[in-house]
Motif scaffolding. Sequence first.
Motif, PDB file in Angstrom:
ATOM      1  N   ARG A   1       1.894  -8.468 -10.275  1.00  0.00           N
ATOM      2  CA  ARG A   1       0.930  -7.418  -9.930  1.00  0.00           C
ATOM      3  C   ARG A   1      -0.465  -7.980 -10.542  1.00  0.00           C
ATOM      4  NH1 ARG A   1       0.151  -1.816  -8.656  1.00  0.00           N
ATOM      5  NH2 ARG A   1       2.081  -1.715  -7.709  1.00  0.00           N
ATOM      6  N   LEU A   2      -1.423  -8.098  -9.643  1.00  0.00           N
ATOM      7  CA  LEU A   2      -2.860  -8.302 -10.305  1.00  0.00           C
ATOM      8  C   LEU A   2      -3.618  -7.512 -10.625  1.00  0.00           C
ATOM      9  CD1 LEU A   2      -3.403 -11.382  -7.648  1.00  0.00           C
ATOM     10  CD2 LEU A   2      -2.939 -11.505 -10.056  1.00  0.00           C
ATOM     11  N   ALA A   3      -3.746  -6.373  -9.419  1.00  0.00           N
ATOM     12  CA  ALA A   3      -4.793  -5.313  -9.480  1.00  0.00           C
ATOM     13  C   ALA A   3      -4.273  -4.252  -8.506  1.00  0.00           C
ATOM     14  CB  ALA A   3      -6.136  -5.839  -9.120  1.00  0.00           C
ATOM     15  N   HIS A   4      -5.159  -3.045  -8.614  1.00  0.00           N
ATOM     16  CA  HIS A   4      -4.936  -2.310  -7.300  1.00  0.00           C
ATOM     17  C   HIS A   4      -6.313  -1.459  -7.402  1.00  0.00           C
ATOM     18  CE1 HIS A   4      -3.501   0.313 -11.022  1.00  0.00           C
ATOM     19  NE2 HIS A   4      -4.340   1.017 -10.710  1.00  0.00           N
ATOM     20  N   SER A   5      -6.485  -0.847  -6.057  1.00  0.00           N
ATOM     21  CA  SER A   5      -7.801  -0.548  -5.556  1.00  0.00           C
ATOM     22  C   SER A   5      -7.340   0.963  -4.757  1.00  0.00           C
ATOM     23  CB  SER A   5      -8.667  -1.233  -5.261  1.00  0.00           C
ATOM     24  OG  SER A   5      -8.180  -1.999  -4.184  1.00  0.00           O
ATOM     25  N   LYS A   6      -8.040   1.850  -4.945  1.00  0.00           N
ATOM     26  CA  LYS A   6      -8.000   3.065  -3.954  1.00  0.00           C
ATOM     27  C   LYS A   6      -9.061   3.137  -2.858  1.00  0.00           C
ATOM     28  CE  LYS A   6      -8.170   6.118  -7.317  1.00  0.00           C
ATOM     29  NZ  LYS A   6      -8.196   7.458  -8.051  1.00  0.00           N
ATOM     30  N   ARG A   7      -8.605   3.581  -1.752  1.00  0.00           N
ATOM     31  CA  ARG A   7      -9.543   3.856  -0.442  1.00  0.00           C
ATOM     32  C   ARG A   7      -9.062   5.266  -0.125  1.00  0.00           C
ATOM     33  NH1 ARG A   7      -6.233   1.625   4.278  1.00  0.00           N
ATOM     34  NH2 ARG A   7      -4.855   0.423   3.239  1.00  0.00           N
ATOM     35  N   TYR A   8     -10.232   5.592   0.675  1.00  0.00           N
ATOM     36  CA  TYR A   8     -10.109   6.900   1.374  1.00  0.00           C
ATOM     37  C   TYR A   8     -10.992   6.908   2.774  1.00  0.00           C
ATOM     38  CZ  TYR A   8     -14.783   7.297  -0.650  1.00  0.00           C
ATOM     39  OH  TYR A   8     -16.141   7.141  -0.929  1.00  0.00           O
ATOM     40  N   ARG A   9     -10.725   8.047   3.547  1.00  0.00           N
ATOM     41  CA  ARG A   9     -11.571   8.167   4.694  1.00  0.00           C
ATOM     42  C   ARG A   9     -12.767   9.454   4.083  1.00  0.00           C
ATOM     43  NH1 ARG A   9      -6.930   7.451   8.594  1.00  0.00           N
ATOM     44  NH2 ARG A   9      -7.596   5.555   9.507  1.00  0.00           N
ATOM     45  N   GLU A  10     -13.772   9.342   4.614  1.00  0.00           N
ATOM     46  CA  GLU A  10     -14.873  10.327   4.587  1.00  0.00           C
ATOM     47  C   GLU A  10     -14.354  11.734   4.973  1.00  0.00           C
ATOM     48  OE1 GLU A  10     -17.538  10.270   2.604  1.00  0.00           O
ATOM     49  OE2 GLU A  10     -17.393   8.151   2.178  1.00  0.00           O
ATOM     50  N   ARG A  11     -13.859  11.500   6.310  1.00  0.00           N
ATOM     51  CA  ARG A  11     -13.533  12.565   7.000  1.00  0.00           C
ATOM     52  C   ARG A  11     -11.906  12.319   7.884  1.00  0.00           C
ATOM     53  NH1 ARG A  11     -18.632  12.074   8.523  1.00  0.00           N
ATOM     54  NH2 ARG A  11     -17.878  11.243  10.625  1.00  0.00           N
ATOM     55  N   ALA A  12     -10.961  13.139   7.912  1.00  0.00           N
ATOM     56  CA  ALA A  12      -9.943  12.883   8.573  1.00  0.00           C
ATOM     57  C   ALA A  12      -9.982  12.141   9.719  1.00  0.00           C
ATOM     58  CB  ALA A  12      -8.962  14.143   8.647  1.00  0.00           C
ATOM     59  N   GLU A  13     -10.999  12.355  10.704  1.00  0.00           N
ATOM     60  CA  GLU A  13     -11.009  11.828  11.994  1.00  0.00           C
ATOM     61  C   GLU A  13     -11.844  10.355  11.846  1.00  0.00           C
ATOM     62  OE1 GLU A  13     -14.648  14.676  11.238  1.00  0.00           O
ATOM     63  OE2 GLU A  13     -12.438  14.872  11.121  1.00  0.00           O
ATOM     64  N   ASP A  14     -12.199  10.108  10.855  1.00  0.00           N
ATOM     65  CA  ASP A  14     -12.729   8.698  10.589  1.00  0.00           C
ATOM     66  C   ASP A  14     -11.682   7.586  10.805  1.00  0.00           C
ATOM     67  OD1 ASP A  14     -15.228   9.827   9.951  1.00  0.00           O
ATOM     68  OD2 ASP A  14     -15.248   9.296   7.797  1.00  0.00           O
TER      69      ASP A  14
ATOM     70  N   THR B   1      -1.002  11.178  -4.448  1.00  0.00           N
ATOM     71  CA  THR B   1      -0.858  12.350  -4.179  1.00  0.00           C
ATOM     72  C   THR B   1      -2.194  13.168  -4.024  1.00  0.00           C
ATOM     73  OG1 THR B   1      -0.785  12.685  -6.733  1.00  0.00           O
ATOM     74  CG2 THR B   1       1.256  12.680  -5.877  1.00  0.00           C
ATOM     75  N   THR B   2      -3.252  12.570  -4.305  1.00  0.00           N
ATOM     76  CA  THR B   2      -4.434  13.097  -4.227  1.00  0.00           C
ATOM     77  C   THR B   2      -5.148  12.765  -2.722  1.00  0.00           C
ATOM     78  OG1 THR B   2      -5.434  11.296  -5.564  1.00  0.00           O
ATOM     79  CG2 THR B   2      -5.052  13.364  -6.596  1.00  0.00           C
ATOM     80  N   GLY B   3      -4.508  12.141  -1.922  1.00  0.00           N
ATOM     81  CA  GLY B   3      -5.027  12.057  -0.577  1.00  0.00           C
ATOM     82  C   GLY B   3      -5.636  10.320  -0.268  1.00  0.00           C
ATOM     83  N   TYR B   4      -5.501   9.634  -1.404  1.00  0.00           N
ATOM     84  CA  TYR B   4      -5.981   8.168  -1.316  1.00  0.00           C
ATOM     85  C   TYR B   4      -4.750   7.299  -0.629  1.00  0.00           C
ATOM     86  CZ  TYR B   4     -10.158   9.553  -4.324  1.00  0.00           C
ATOM     87  OH  TYR B   4     -11.028  10.138  -4.741  1.00  0.00           O
ATOM     88  N   ILE B   5      -5.256   6.074  -0.483  1.00  0.00           N
ATOM     89  CA  ILE B   5      -4.286   4.837  -0.358  1.00  0.00           C
ATOM     90  C   ILE B   5      -4.406   4.003  -1.182  1.00  0.00           C
ATOM     91  CG2 ILE B   5      -3.735   2.879   1.402  1.00  0.00           C
ATOM     92  CD1 ILE B   5      -2.950   5.569   2.449  1.00  0.00           C
ATOM     93  N   MET B   6      -3.363   3.622  -1.918  1.00  0.00           N
ATOM     94  CA  MET B   6      -3.569   2.680  -3.176  1.00  0.00           C
ATOM     95  C   MET B   6      -3.050   1.446  -2.767  1.00  0.00           C
ATOM     96  SD  MET B   6      -3.757   2.573  -6.656  1.00  0.00           S
ATOM     97  CE  MET B   6      -3.749   4.190  -7.252  1.00  0.00           C
ATOM     98  N   ASP B   7      -4.097   0.284  -2.695  1.00  0.00           N
ATOM     99  CA  ASP B   7      -3.810  -0.898  -2.551  1.00  0.00           C
ATOM    100  C   ASP B   7      -3.386  -1.888  -3.570  1.00  0.00           C
ATOM    101  OD1 ASP B   7      -4.094  -0.574   0.611  1.00  0.00           O
ATOM    102  OD2 ASP B   7      -6.167  -0.986   0.327  1.00  0.00           O
ATOM    103  N   CYS B   8      -2.200  -2.171  -3.537  1.00  0.00           N
ATOM    104  CA  CYS B   8      -1.473  -2.882  -4.954  1.00  0.00           C
ATOM    105  C   CYS B   8      -1.336  -4.780  -4.675  1.00  0.00           C
ATOM    106  CB  CYS B   8      -0.186  -2.322  -5.355  1.00  0.00           C
ATOM    107  SG  CYS B   8      -0.265  -0.401  -5.239  1.00  0.00           S
ATOM    108  N   TRP B   9      -2.265  -5.181  -5.059  1.00  0.00           N
ATOM    109  CA  TRP B   9      -2.350  -6.553  -4.865  1.00  0.00           C
ATOM    110  C   TRP B   9      -1.573  -7.470  -5.865  1.00  0.00           C
ATOM    111  CZ3 TRP B   9      -5.122  -6.867  -0.536  1.00  0.00           C
ATOM    112  CH2 TRP B   9      -6.059  -5.639  -0.592  1.00  0.00           C
TER     113      TRP B   9
ATOM    114  N   SER C   1       0.966  -1.084   0.118  1.00  0.00           N
ATOM    115  CA  SER C   1      -0.091   0.020   0.109  1.00  0.00           C
ATOM    116  C   SER C   1       0.937   1.301  -0.005  1.00  0.00           C
ATOM    117  CB  SER C   1      -0.898  -0.049   1.211  1.00  0.00           C
ATOM    118  OG  SER C   1      -1.768  -0.935   1.169  1.00  0.00           O
ATOM    119  N   ARG C   2       0.266   2.198  -0.643  1.00  0.00           N
ATOM    120  CA  ARG C   2       1.165   3.442  -0.686  1.00  0.00           C
ATOM    121  C   ARG C   2       0.139   4.779  -0.671  1.00  0.00           C
ATOM    122  NH1 ARG C   2       0.871   6.106  -5.719  1.00  0.00           N
ATOM    123  NH2 ARG C   2       0.307   4.942  -7.336  1.00  0.00           N
TER     124      ARG C   2
END
Length: 169
Positions: free
Chosen positions: A95-108, A79-87, A75-76
């Motif tokens: 490398r099979l795939a990657h997907s992005k995840r994020y928090r709705e709010r910083a405190e989440d 530049t836009t604030g997401y976490i990229m999980d690289c499988w 995971s990395r």
Amino acid sequence: MNVSCQCGSVSFKTKERVPLDLYHCHCSECQKQSSSAFGTSAIFLLLPPFDAVPVQKADGLPGPPFSDLPIGVWSRSTTTGYIMDCWFCKVCGSRLAHSKRYRERAEDDGWTYCSTLSIKGGCVHGLDWTQGKHIYCESMVAHLNIPDGIPAFLQDDDGEAYVQQPKKT
């Protein structure tokens, strides 16, 4: 569509019969990941087990829901604030795939995944490579030519079109 790694230890089917989109990405991250001039990603709807946030174990390998599968994750931050999980396959390293995840709010505490999974083009059996869009062409390797009529963009595909400069002869 059928998807598998190089050694065949990991294989799965997508929900869709064709990808939602296809990108040939020329950004420096995709160049490094693919060890090539660009990386190709076929975009599909997110599917299990890639929709579960990996649990990092003490040995550095992912825990549930991946402990029974030969799938690893790196995971990395983006530049836009997401976490990229690289499988990737833990057996052959593909490398099979990657997907992005994020928090709705910083405190989440929890993470939310984006709705799509980018599956590496070379892992998708029977992929139609003719419909691909070239993105992040501002980072394109010198002397690479994109044929006329193929969609190409300086950054992502909702931005400015890439205009290839005529080659000097």
